[in-house]
Motif scaffolding. Sequence first.
Motif, PDB file in Angstrom:
ATOM      1  N   ILE A 166       4.978   1.998  10.966  1.00  0.00           N
ATOM      2  CA  ILE A 166       5.104   2.404   9.563  1.00  0.00           C
ATOM      3  C   ILE A 166       6.193   3.473   9.498  1.00  0.00           C
ATOM      4  O   ILE A 166       6.147   4.468  10.225  1.00  0.00           O
ATOM      5  CB  ILE A 166       3.774   2.946   9.011  1.00  0.00           C
ATOM      6  N   TYR A 167       7.169   3.246   8.632  1.00  0.00           N
ATOM      7  CA  TYR A 167       8.297   4.166   8.485  1.00  0.00           C
ATOM      8  C   TYR A 167       8.404   4.520   7.004  1.00  0.00           C
ATOM      9  O   TYR A 167       8.714   3.671   6.167  1.00  0.00           O
ATOM     10  CB  TYR A 167       9.582   3.507   8.973  1.00  0.00           C
ATOM     11  N   ALA A 168       8.112   5.789   6.691  1.00  0.00           N
ATOM     12  CA  ALA A 168       8.167   6.238   5.293  1.00  0.00           C
ATOM     13  C   ALA A 168       8.315   7.764   5.300  1.00  0.00           C
ATOM     14  O   ALA A 168       8.388   8.398   6.360  1.00  0.00           O
ATOM     15  CB  ALA A 168       6.911   5.810   4.548  1.00  0.00           C
ATOM     16  N   PHE A 169       8.363   8.352   4.103  1.00  0.00           N
ATOM     17  CA  PHE A 169       8.534   9.806   3.980  1.00  0.00           C
ATOM     18  C   PHE A 169       7.503  10.350   2.986  1.00  0.00           C
ATOM     19  O   PHE A 169       7.394   9.850   1.862  1.00  0.00           O
ATOM     20  CB  PHE A 169       9.941  10.149   3.488  1.00  0.00           C
ATOM     21  N   SER A 170       6.766  11.364   3.438  1.00  0.00           N
ATOM     22  CA  SER A 170       5.794  11.998   2.536  1.00  0.00           C
ATOM     23  C   SER A 170       6.514  12.982   1.623  1.00  0.00           C
ATOM     24  O   SER A 170       7.475  13.646   2.036  1.00  0.00           O
ATOM     25  CB  SER A 170       4.712  12.720   3.338  1.00  0.00           C
ATOM     26  N   LYS A 171       6.047  13.097   0.394  1.00  0.00           N
ATOM     27  CA  LYS A 171       6.648  14.043  -0.544  1.00  0.00           C
ATOM     28  C   LYS A 171       6.408  15.484  -0.107  1.00  0.00           C
ATOM     29  O   LYS A 171       7.284  16.333  -0.203  1.00  0.00           O
ATOM     30  CB  LYS A 171       6.063  13.835  -1.944  1.00  0.00           C
TER      31      LYS A 171
ATOM     32  N   TYR B 200       0.832  -1.205   0.000  1.00  0.00           N
ATOM     33  CA  TYR B 200       0.000   0.000   0.000  1.00  0.00           C
ATOM     34  C   TYR B 200       0.868   1.257   0.000  1.00  0.00           C
ATOM     35  O   TYR B 200       0.599   2.217  -0.726  1.00  0.00           O
ATOM     36  CB  TYR B 200      -0.915  -0.010   1.226  1.00  0.00           C
ATOM     37  N   LEU B 201       1.928   1.259   0.802  1.00  0.00           N
ATOM     38  CA  LEU B 201       2.827   2.413   0.855  1.00  0.00           C
ATOM     39  C   LEU B 201       3.573   2.587  -0.460  1.00  0.00           C
ATOM     40  O   LEU B 201       3.795   3.714  -0.919  1.00  0.00           O
ATOM     41  CB  LEU B 201       3.813   2.258   2.010  1.00  0.00           C
ATOM     42  N   GLU B 202       3.965   1.480  -1.075  1.00  0.00           N
ATOM     43  CA  GLU B 202       4.747   1.553  -2.315  1.00  0.00           C
ATOM     44  C   GLU B 202       3.929   2.092  -3.480  1.00  0.00           C
ATOM     45  O   GLU B 202       4.485   2.683  -4.408  1.00  0.00           O
ATOM     46  CB  GLU B 202       5.304   0.176  -2.654  1.00  0.00           C
ATOM     47  N   GLN B 203       2.621   1.906  -3.436  1.00  0.00           N
ATOM     48  CA  GLN B 203       1.793   2.418  -4.540  1.00  0.00           C
ATOM     49  C   GLN B 203       1.144   3.758  -4.208  1.00  0.00           C
ATOM     50  O   GLN B 203       0.440   4.331  -5.029  1.00  0.00           O
ATOM     51  CB  GLN B 203       0.720   1.379  -4.920  1.00  0.00           C
ATOM     52  N   ASN B 204       1.393   4.281  -2.998  1.00  0.00           N
ATOM     53  CA  ASN B 204       0.814   5.560  -2.598  1.00  0.00           C
ATOM     54  C   ASN B 204       1.590   6.701  -3.254  1.00  0.00           C
ATOM     55  O   ASN B 204       2.798   6.850  -3.055  1.00  0.00           O
ATOM     56  CB  ASN B 204       0.844   5.696  -1.069  1.00  0.00           C
ATOM     57  N   LYS B 205       0.912   7.532  -4.013  1.00  0.00           N
ATOM     58  CA  LYS B 205       1.581   8.599  -4.779  1.00  0.00           C
ATOM     59  C   LYS B 205       2.093   9.730  -3.884  1.00  0.00           C
ATOM     60  O   LYS B 205       2.905  10.550  -4.331  1.00  0.00           O
ATOM     61  CB  LYS B 205       0.628   9.175  -5.819  1.00  0.00           C
ATOM     62  N   ASN B 206       1.632   9.788  -2.641  1.00  0.00           N
ATOM     63  CA  ASN B 206       2.088  10.837  -1.724  1.00  0.00           C
ATOM     64  C   ASN B 206       3.370  10.470  -0.983  1.00  0.00           C
ATOM     65  O   ASN B 206       3.916  11.287  -0.252  1.00  0.00           O
ATOM     66  CB  ASN B 206       0.989  11.146  -0.690  1.00  0.00           C
ATOM     67  N   ILE B 207       3.837   9.247  -1.156  1.00  0.00           N
ATOM     68  CA  ILE B 207       5.047   8.768  -0.494  1.00  0.00           C
ATOM     69  C   ILE B 207       6.232   8.898  -1.438  1.00  0.00           C
ATOM     70  O   ILE B 207       6.130   8.599  -2.633  1.00  0.00           O
ATOM     71  CB  ILE B 207       4.880   7.299  -0.047  1.00  0.00           C
ATOM     72  N   ASN B 208       7.369   9.358  -0.915  1.00  0.00           N
ATOM     73  CA  ASN B 208       8.597   9.454  -1.706  1.00  0.00           C
ATOM     74  C   ASN B 208       9.220   8.058  -1.804  1.00  0.00           C
ATOM     75  O   ASN B 208       9.730   7.520  -0.829  1.00  0.00           O
ATOM     76  CB  ASN B 208       9.578  10.418  -1.040  1.00  0.00           C
ATOM     77  N   HIS B 209       9.186   7.486  -2.997  1.00  0.00           N
ATOM     78  CA  HIS B 209       9.652   6.117  -3.192  1.00  0.00           C
ATOM     79  C   HIS B 209      11.157   6.011  -3.317  1.00  0.00           C
ATOM     80  O   HIS B 209      11.705   4.910  -3.406  1.00  0.00           O
ATOM     81  CB  HIS B 209       8.965   5.503  -4.420  1.00  0.00           C
ATOM     82  N   GLU B 210      11.846   7.153  -3.348  1.00  0.00           N
ATOM     83  CA  GLU B 210      13.309   7.125  -3.395  1.00  0.00           C
ATOM     84  C   GLU B 210      13.918   7.102  -1.997  1.00  0.00           C
ATOM     85  O   GLU B 210      15.134   7.004  -1.847  1.00  0.00           O
ATOM     86  CB  GLU B 210      13.817   8.348  -4.161  1.00  0.00           C
ATOM     87  N   MET B 211      13.066   7.201  -0.978  1.00  0.00           N
ATOM     88  CA  MET B 211      13.526   7.156   0.407  1.00  0.00           C
ATOM     89  C   MET B 211      12.990   5.893   1.081  1.00  0.00           C
ATOM     90  O   MET B 211      12.213   5.129   0.484  1.00  0.00           O
ATOM     91  CB  MET B 211      13.080   8.422   1.143  1.00  0.00           C
TER      92      MET B 211
ATOM     93  N   ASN C 280      -0.395  19.692   5.058  1.00  0.00           N
ATOM     94  CA  ASN C 280      -0.530  18.638   4.051  1.00  0.00           C
ATOM     95  C   ASN C 280       0.041  17.317   4.550  1.00  0.00           C
ATOM     96  O   ASN C 280      -0.515  16.241   4.282  1.00  0.00           O
ATOM     97  CB  ASN C 280       0.162  19.062   2.754  1.00  0.00           C
ATOM     98  N   TYR C 281       1.153  17.408   5.283  1.00  0.00           N
ATOM     99  CA  TYR C 281       1.781  16.207   5.853  1.00  0.00           C
ATOM    100  C   TYR C 281       0.826  15.491   6.805  1.00  0.00           C
ATOM    101  O   TYR C 281       0.670  14.262   6.760  1.00  0.00           O
ATOM    102  CB  TYR C 281       3.061  16.629   6.577  1.00  0.00           C
ATOM    103  N   GLU C 282       0.161  16.246   7.673  1.00  0.00           N
ATOM    104  CA  GLU C 282      -0.783  15.633   8.612  1.00  0.00           C
ATOM    105  C   GLU C 282      -1.953  14.986   7.875  1.00  0.00           C
ATOM    106  O   GLU C 282      -2.436  13.922   8.279  1.00  0.00           O
ATOM    107  CB  GLU C 282      -1.296  16.692   9.591  1.00  0.00           C
ATOM    108  N   ARG C 283      -2.409  15.620   6.810  1.00  0.00           N
ATOM    109  CA  ARG C 283      -3.519  15.052   6.029  1.00  0.00           C
ATOM    110  C   ARG C 283      -3.101  13.744   5.367  1.00  0.00           C
ATOM    111  O   ARG C 283      -3.845  12.749   5.391  1.00  0.00           O
ATOM    112  CB  ARG C 283      -3.980  16.060   4.969  1.00  0.00           C
ATOM    113  N   ILE C 284      -1.891  13.731   4.787  1.00  0.00           N
ATOM    114  CA  ILE C 284      -1.396  12.524   4.128  1.00  0.00           C
ATOM    115  C   ILE C 284      -1.265  11.385   5.131  1.00  0.00           C
ATOM    116  O   ILE C 284      -1.692  10.242   4.873  1.00  0.00           O
ATOM    117  CB  ILE C 284      -0.031  12.810   3.447  1.00  0.00           C
TER     118      ILE C 284
END
Length: 423
Positions: free
Chosen positions: A371-376, A342-353, A382-386
Amino acid sequence: MNQTSDRLIYNFLIEQFNLSSSKAIYINLGINLILVLIFGYLLFKLLRYTAKKIVNRLASKTKTEFDDYLVKNNTFLHISNLITINVVSSLLPSILKDFEHLLDEVNRAFSVIITILVVMVIRSILLTIKDFLRTIKAFKDKPIESYIQVFMIIVWLISIVIIFSVITGKPLLKFLTALGAFSAVLLLVFKDTILGFVASIQVTVNDTVRIGDWITMEKYGADGDVFEINLASVKVRNFDNTITTIPTYYLISDSFKNWRGMSVSGGRRIKRAILIKANSIKFLTEKEINHLEKIQLISNYVNSRHQEIKNHNTNNNIDKSLLINGRNMTNFGAFRTYVDHYLEQNKNINHEMMIMSRQLPQTAEGIPLEIYAFSKDKVWKNYERIMADIFDHLLASTHYFDLEIYEKPSVSDIKLLQSKNLN
């Protein structure tokens, strides 16, 4: 005023009104003072008007905002005052010709005024330079105020020494010698100023804090954006619109968190856990596996994983009459895989991190799935909404894996349990 002009009124009063010399002297002085004041006022207005006309003409021909800041900081007003006072003071010897005993005191008073006006002119020019540098990108985040304040302290110290020297009539060298003798006292008095100046230089050289940085300093309750760095303090506008003032020196003596690294990086970190009830974790039956194969995100994974485990158990003659025997899939493992997909296909997540879900050590509240990821998008709102959207989905998804979220029982839960026990 020359010998003739400053005595015209005096001569006129004696010749026409037969006044005594003593009365004529005082009346002559009063009228001359009034005339000088009128002359000084007109000169001041003329200089100020001329200065404004020149500035407006130059401003219309130049693209720079420097001349606008000169007007804003009253530079020409102070210069007009200075010129006017100098002209008036040059007329004093002739006006006070009959009152020479007052001339020294009046000259001293005018010298003090001129010294203060010179300081005001220097201050307005420095403020103009500061405002102008703020329009240049390279200086927007630099603590210019600190250097301006240090320079102004030096200017005021020099001017105070000059003023005392003028008032007492003693040579300037004697005051400078006395100032050296009191250097230890001065160091004590200006300790915070010196520490602030040193801190400002270190902050600038080491690039520790810039104006506009988001910093967190729990010791002083600071959590917001730096909007001013001066000699004595750093001002932080917190996110609740309160303002926290931190001594500049503490930026190098105490620890604080600067979020600039996050702001200039490729994303803002999401690091939050879901607490899963331990007794809701189980092995999956064939029927439950077939049900999970319908979830599109992990359909291929469940199918291949199931086939791999099935082949292993068959090849090793595992007795599957008991589900615990051999290798098995768990609903928690399947859910972790679903979270990763789900995280890998989420367009709001930076996939290079880094993108990762991990199981943390069990606690009294359950088993944390972090869950450990980075929002674009790094903007706080916007970060809180994502992040909220991600966890809304994941919390709702646990139902499809027969997992339960840990939640402390409420009063209504306890009452419901009690009613069931009574029945």
